[in-house]
Design an enzyme around this catalytic site. Structure first.
Site, PDB file in Angstrom:
ATOM      1  N   ILE A 239      38.346 -16.745 -53.359  1.00 52.96           N
ATOM      2  CA  ILE A 239      39.622 -17.500 -53.869  1.00 52.96           C
ATOM      3  C   ILE A 239      38.810 -18.537 -55.001  1.00 52.96           C
ATOM      4  O   ILE A 239      38.218 -19.234 -55.110  1.00 52.96           O
ATOM      5  CB  ILE A 239      39.979 -18.216 -53.079  1.00 52.96           C
TER       6      ILE A 239
ATOM      7  N   ARG B 101      34.387 -32.246 -50.245  1.00 45.72           N
ATOM      8  CA  ARG B 101      36.026 -32.850 -50.738  1.00 45.72           C
ATOM      9  C   ARG B 101      36.650 -33.593 -49.345  1.00 45.72           C
ATOM     10  O   ARG B 101      37.020 -34.670 -49.422  1.00 45.72           O
ATOM     11  CB  ARG B 101      37.027 -31.415 -51.437  1.00 45.72           C
TER      12      ARG B 101
END
Length: 292
Positions: free
Chosen positions: A206, A140
Protein backbone atom coordinates in the site's frame (compact mmCIF):
# COMPACT_ATOMS: atom_id res chain seq x y z
CA UNK A 1 -8.82 -11.82 -1.13
CA UNK A 2 -6.90 -11.66 -4.41
CA UNK A 3 -8.35 -8.18 -4.91
CA UNK A 4 -5.77 -6.98 -2.37
CA UNK A 5 -2.80 -8.55 -4.10
CA UNK A 6 -0.56 -6.13 -5.96
CA UNK A 7 -0.30 -2.36 -5.66
CA UNK A 8 -2.68 -0.37 -3.52
CA UNK A 9 -2.32 3.40 -3.22
CA UNK A 10 -3.08 5.45 -0.13
CA UNK A 11 -4.69 8.44 -1.82
CA UNK A 12 -3.67 11.97 -0.90
CA UNK A 13 -6.55 14.37 -0.29
CA UNK A 14 -6.07 17.30 -2.71
CA UNK A 15 -6.85 20.75 -1.33
CA UNK A 16 -7.60 24.08 -3.00
CA UNK A 17 -5.56 27.15 -2.10
CA UNK A 18 -8.25 28.12 0.43
CA UNK A 19 -7.84 24.76 2.18
CA UNK A 20 -11.10 23.19 1.00
CA UNK A 21 -11.11 19.72 -0.55
CA UNK A 22 -10.30 19.87 -4.27
CA UNK A 23 -12.70 17.35 -5.77
CA UNK A 24 -11.59 17.97 -9.35
CA UNK A 25 -8.03 17.24 -8.28
CA UNK A 26 -9.21 14.06 -6.56
CA UNK A 27 -11.02 13.01 -9.74
CA UNK A 28 -7.85 13.56 -11.79
CA UNK A 29 -5.83 11.58 -9.26
CA UNK A 30 -8.20 8.59 -9.27
CA UNK A 31 -8.22 8.47 -13.07
CA UNK A 32 -4.41 8.81 -13.11
CA UNK A 33 -4.13 5.77 -10.83
CA UNK A 34 -6.65 3.66 -12.73
CA UNK A 35 -4.86 4.45 -15.99
CA UNK A 36 -1.53 3.65 -14.32
CA UNK A 37 -2.50 0.07 -13.56
CA UNK A 38 -2.98 0.29 -9.79
CA UNK A 39 -4.82 -2.70 -8.28
CA UNK A 40 -6.84 -1.00 -5.49
CA UNK A 41 -7.30 2.36 -3.78
CA UNK A 42 -7.22 3.34 -0.11
CA UNK A 43 -9.32 6.40 0.67
CA UNK A 44 -8.44 8.45 3.76
CA UNK A 45 -5.52 6.53 5.11
CA UNK A 46 -3.00 8.59 7.06
CA UNK A 47 -1.54 9.90 3.76
CA UNK A 48 -4.95 11.48 3.15
CA UNK A 49 -4.35 13.87 6.11
CA UNK A 50 -7.32 12.25 7.80
CA UNK A 51 -6.58 13.82 11.17
CA UNK A 52 -7.36 17.26 9.72
CA UNK A 53 -10.66 16.35 8.02
CA UNK A 54 -14.03 16.88 9.67
CA UNK A 55 -16.56 14.04 9.87
CA UNK A 56 -18.66 15.57 7.06
CA UNK A 57 -15.61 16.02 4.84
CA UNK A 58 -14.61 12.39 5.29
CA UNK A 59 -18.04 11.14 4.28
CA UNK A 60 -18.05 13.34 1.20
CA UNK A 61 -14.55 12.19 0.17
CA UNK A 62 -15.50 8.53 0.58
CA UNK A 63 -18.69 9.00 -1.42
CA UNK A 64 -16.98 11.03 -4.16
CA UNK A 65 -14.17 8.50 -4.46
CA UNK A 66 -16.70 5.69 -4.91
CA UNK A 67 -18.59 7.74 -7.51
CA UNK A 68 -15.52 8.54 -9.61
CA UNK A 69 -14.04 5.07 -9.27
CA UNK A 70 -17.35 3.68 -10.52
CA UNK A 71 -16.49 0.08 -9.77
CA UNK A 72 -13.21 0.08 -11.69
CA UNK A 73 -10.99 -0.86 -8.73
CA UNK A 74 -11.57 -2.31 -5.25
CA UNK A 75 -11.80 0.39 -2.57
CA UNK A 76 -10.57 0.38 1.02
CA UNK A 77 -11.65 3.00 3.58
CA UNK A 78 -9.20 4.22 6.20
CA UNK A 79 -10.97 4.38 9.57
CA UNK A 80 -8.68 4.57 12.58
CA UNK A 81 -7.64 6.59 15.60
CA UNK A 82 -7.09 6.28 19.32
CA UNK A 83 -10.68 6.43 20.62
CA UNK A 84 -11.98 2.90 20.18
CA UNK A 85 -15.65 3.74 20.75
CA UNK A 86 -15.61 6.61 18.22
CA UNK A 87 -13.93 4.41 15.60
CA UNK A 88 -16.51 1.73 16.31
CA UNK A 89 -19.37 4.17 15.77
CA UNK A 90 -17.80 5.34 12.49
CA UNK A 91 -17.47 1.76 11.29
CA UNK A 92 -21.07 0.93 12.30
CA UNK A 93 -22.45 3.94 10.41
CA UNK A 94 -20.13 3.62 7.40
CA UNK A 95 -22.06 3.40 4.14
CA UNK A 96 -20.24 0.67 2.30
CA UNK A 97 -21.09 1.72 -1.27
CA UNK A 98 -18.30 0.12 -3.32
CA UNK A 99 -15.91 -0.41 -0.41
CA UNK A 100 -14.47 -3.87 0.12
CA UNK A 101 -12.51 -3.45 3.37
CA UNK A 102 -11.46 -1.09 6.17
CA UNK A 103 -7.84 -0.21 6.92
CA UNK A 104 -7.52 0.69 10.60
CA UNK A 105 -4.30 2.01 12.06
CA UNK A 106 -3.16 0.74 15.46
CA UNK A 107 -4.12 3.30 18.15
CA UNK A 108 -1.65 6.16 18.25
CA UNK A 109 -0.28 8.36 21.04
CA UNK A 110 -1.95 6.41 23.87
CA UNK A 111 0.69 3.63 23.70
CA UNK A 112 -1.64 0.77 24.69
CA UNK A 113 -0.28 -2.58 25.82
CA UNK A 114 -0.43 -5.54 23.44
CA UNK A 115 -3.58 -6.69 25.22
CA UNK A 116 -5.05 -3.22 24.74
CA UNK A 117 -4.29 -3.36 21.02
CA UNK A 118 -5.87 -6.83 20.84
CA UNK A 119 -9.03 -5.70 22.65
CA UNK A 120 -9.25 -2.59 20.43
CA UNK A 121 -9.31 -4.64 17.24
CA UNK A 122 -11.56 -7.29 18.80
CA UNK A 123 -14.11 -4.54 19.47
CA UNK A 124 -13.88 -3.25 15.90
CA UNK A 125 -14.01 -6.73 14.38
CA UNK A 126 -17.24 -7.54 16.19
CA UNK A 127 -18.86 -4.35 14.86
CA UNK A 128 -17.67 -4.36 11.27
CA UNK A 129 -19.60 -5.76 8.33
CA UNK A 130 -16.50 -5.30 6.16
CA UNK A 131 -13.18 -7.14 6.44
CA UNK A 132 -10.51 -5.29 8.42
CA UNK A 133 -6.88 -4.70 7.54
CA UNK A 134 -4.58 -3.99 10.47
CA UNK A 135 -2.03 -1.20 10.07
CA UNK A 136 1.15 -1.21 12.13
CA UNK A 137 3.26 1.93 11.77
CA UNK A 138 5.25 2.44 15.01
CA UNK A 139 7.05 5.51 13.68
CA UNK A 140 3.73 7.36 13.66
CA UNK A 141 1.73 5.66 16.40
CA UNK A 142 4.42 5.53 19.09
CA UNK A 143 3.87 1.82 19.74
CA UNK A 144 4.51 -1.43 17.89
CA UNK A 145 1.93 -4.12 17.31
CA UNK A 146 3.92 -7.29 17.94
CA UNK A 147 3.82 -10.23 15.51
CA UNK A 148 2.26 -12.28 18.31
CA UNK A 149 -0.63 -9.81 18.58
CA UNK A 150 -1.02 -9.62 14.81
CA UNK A 151 -1.21 -13.39 14.44
CA UNK A 152 -3.45 -13.77 17.48
CA UNK A 153 -5.94 -11.37 15.88
CA UNK A 154 -5.61 -13.10 12.53
CA UNK A 155 -6.38 -16.51 14.05
CA UNK A 156 -9.19 -15.31 16.32
CA UNK A 157 -11.23 -13.18 13.91
CA UNK A 158 -12.13 -14.32 10.40
CA UNK A 159 -12.86 -10.78 9.22
CA UNK A 160 -9.36 -9.55 10.10
CA UNK A 161 -7.82 -10.43 6.76
CA UNK A 162 -4.51 -8.58 6.41
CA UNK A 163 -1.89 -6.38 7.97
CA UNK A 164 -0.20 -3.38 6.41
CA UNK A 165 3.23 -3.63 8.03
CA UNK A 166 5.37 -0.52 8.27
CA UNK A 167 7.53 -1.46 11.25
CA UNK A 168 10.60 -1.90 9.05
CA UNK A 169 11.52 -5.04 10.99
CA UNK A 170 12.23 -8.13 8.90
CA UNK A 171 12.38 -10.14 12.11
CA UNK A 172 8.76 -9.10 12.63
CA UNK A 173 7.78 -9.83 9.01
CA UNK A 174 9.37 -13.28 9.22
CA UNK A 175 7.46 -14.13 12.39
CA UNK A 176 4.16 -13.03 10.85
CA UNK A 177 4.78 -15.14 7.74
CA UNK A 178 5.65 -18.15 9.88
CA UNK A 179 2.74 -17.93 12.32
CA UNK A 180 -0.20 -16.38 10.44
CA UNK A 181 -3.17 -18.28 9.00
CA UNK A 182 -2.54 -19.35 5.41
CA UNK A 183 -5.06 -16.91 3.92
CA UNK A 184 -4.03 -13.89 6.03
CA UNK A 185 -2.26 -11.24 3.92
CA UNK A 186 1.02 -9.52 4.73
CA UNK A 187 1.21 -6.19 2.85
CA UNK A 188 4.19 -3.84 2.77
CA UNK A 189 3.51 -0.41 4.21
CA UNK A 190 6.81 1.00 2.95
CA UNK A 191 7.59 1.54 -0.73
CA UNK A 192 11.37 0.92 -0.54
CA UNK A 193 11.00 -2.56 0.95
CA UNK A 194 8.11 -3.85 -1.15
CA UNK A 195 10.45 -6.03 -3.21
CA UNK A 196 12.20 -7.80 -0.32
CA UNK A 197 8.93 -8.19 1.56
CA UNK A 198 7.29 -9.85 -1.45
CA UNK A 199 10.29 -12.16 -1.64
CA UNK A 200 9.34 -13.63 1.77
CA UNK A 201 5.63 -13.85 1.03
CA UNK A 202 4.01 -10.41 1.18
CA UNK A 203 1.29 -9.96 -1.45
CA UNK A 204 2.09 -6.38 -2.42
CA UNK A 205 2.26 -2.84 -1.08
CA UNK A 206 0.00 0.00 0.00
CA UNK A 207 1.96 2.87 -1.45
CA UNK A 208 2.54 6.61 -1.19
CA UNK A 209 4.87 6.78 -4.20
CA UNK A 210 2.16 5.20 -6.36
CA UNK A 211 0.15 8.44 -6.23
CA UNK A 212 2.77 10.00 -8.50
CA UNK A 213 4.26 7.05 -10.41
CA UNK A 214 1.59 4.35 -10.53
CA UNK A 215 2.77 2.55 -13.66
CA UNK A 216 6.43 2.36 -12.68
CA UNK A 217 5.56 1.01 -9.24
CA UNK A 218 2.80 -1.38 -10.27
CA UNK A 219 4.92 -2.84 -13.08
CA UNK A 220 7.69 -3.55 -10.56
CA UNK A 221 5.31 -5.14 -8.04
CA UNK A 222 3.73 -7.30 -10.75
CA UNK A 223 7.16 -8.66 -11.70
CA UNK A 224 7.86 -9.44 -8.04
CA UNK A 225 4.59 -11.29 -7.63
CA UNK A 226 5.48 -13.38 -10.69
CA UNK A 227 8.75 -14.29 -8.96
CA UNK A 228 10.84 -12.41 -11.53
CA UNK A 229 12.96 -10.48 -9.07
CA UNK A 230 15.85 -10.21 -11.54
CA UNK A 231 13.70 -8.10 -13.88
CA UNK A 232 12.10 -6.19 -10.98
CA UNK A 233 15.36 -5.18 -9.32
CA UNK A 234 16.40 -2.37 -11.72
CA UNK A 235 12.96 -0.74 -11.38
CA UNK A 236 13.11 -1.14 -7.61
CA UNK A 237 16.51 0.53 -7.43
CA UNK A 238 15.48 3.34 -9.80
CA UNK A 239 12.64 4.33 -7.45
CA UNK A 240 14.68 4.53 -4.26
CA UNK A 241 15.82 8.14 -4.62
CA UNK A 242 12.43 9.60 -5.56
CA UNK A 243 10.90 7.73 -2.62
CA UNK A 244 13.53 9.14 -0.26
CA UNK A 245 12.80 12.66 -1.52
CA UNK A 246 9.04 12.28 -1.14
CA UNK A 247 9.51 11.65 2.59
CA UNK A 248 12.40 14.07 3.18
CA UNK A 249 10.15 16.81 4.56
CA UNK A 250 7.23 14.67 5.67
CA UNK A 251 4.31 12.88 4.07
CA UNK A 252 2.29 13.89 2.07
CA UNK A 253 4.09 17.20 1.40
CA UNK A 254 6.61 15.49 -0.89
CA UNK A 255 4.18 13.45 -2.94
CA UNK A 256 1.85 16.45 -3.28
CA UNK A 257 4.81 18.44 -4.66
CA UNK A 258 5.29 15.68 -7.24
CA UNK A 259 1.58 15.63 -8.10
CA UNK A 260 1.60 19.40 -8.67
CA UNK A 261 4.54 19.05 -11.04
CA UNK A 262 2.64 16.32 -12.89
CA UNK A 263 -0.39 18.63 -13.24
CA UNK A 264 -2.73 16.44 -11.20
CA UNK A 265 -3.46 18.58 -8.15
CA UNK A 266 -2.03 21.41 -6.07
CA UNK A 267 0.56 20.89 -3.33
CA UNK A 268 -1.55 22.44 -0.54
CA UNK A 269 -1.46 20.66 2.83
CA UNK A 270 -3.27 21.51 6.04
CA UNK A 271 -1.45 22.72 9.12
CA UNK A 272 0.48 21.56 11.04
CA UNK A 273 1.98 20.25 7.79
CA UNK A 274 3.59 22.70 5.38
CA UNK A 275 4.49 22.52 1.69
CA UNK A 276 7.76 21.07 0.47
CA UNK A 277 10.59 23.60 0.22
CA UNK A 278 11.75 25.10 -3.07
CA UNK A 279 14.95 23.08 -2.89
CA UNK A 280 13.11 19.81 -2.42
CA UNK A 281 10.74 20.66 -5.27
CA UNK A 282 13.74 21.08 -7.56
CA UNK A 283 15.16 17.69 -6.58
CA UNK A 284 11.78 15.98 -7.03
CA UNK A 285 11.38 17.58 -10.47
CA UNK A 286 14.76 16.23 -11.55
CA UNK A 287 13.85 12.71 -10.46
CA UNK A 288 10.45 12.83 -12.18
CA UNK A 289 12.10 13.79 -15.46
CA UNK A 290 14.51 10.88 -15.17
CA UNK A 291 11.72 8.40 -14.41
CA UNK A 292 9.15 9.64 -16.95
Amino acid sequence: MNKFHGTGVALVTPFNTDGTVDYQGLKKLINHLVDGGIDYLVSLGTTGETATLAKEEKKKVWDFTAEINNGRLPLVAGIGGNDTSVIGETIKSFERNQYSAILSVSPYYSKPTQEGIYQHYKYLSELSELPIMLYNVPGRTGSNMSPETTCRLAHDFKNIIATKEASGSFDQFNQIMRDKPEDFLLISGDDPIALPMISIGAVGVISVLGNALPKQLSDMVTLCLKGDFTSALPAHLSLLEITRLLFAEGNPAGVKAALKQLGICDDVVRLPLIKASEGLNTLIATQLKQLA
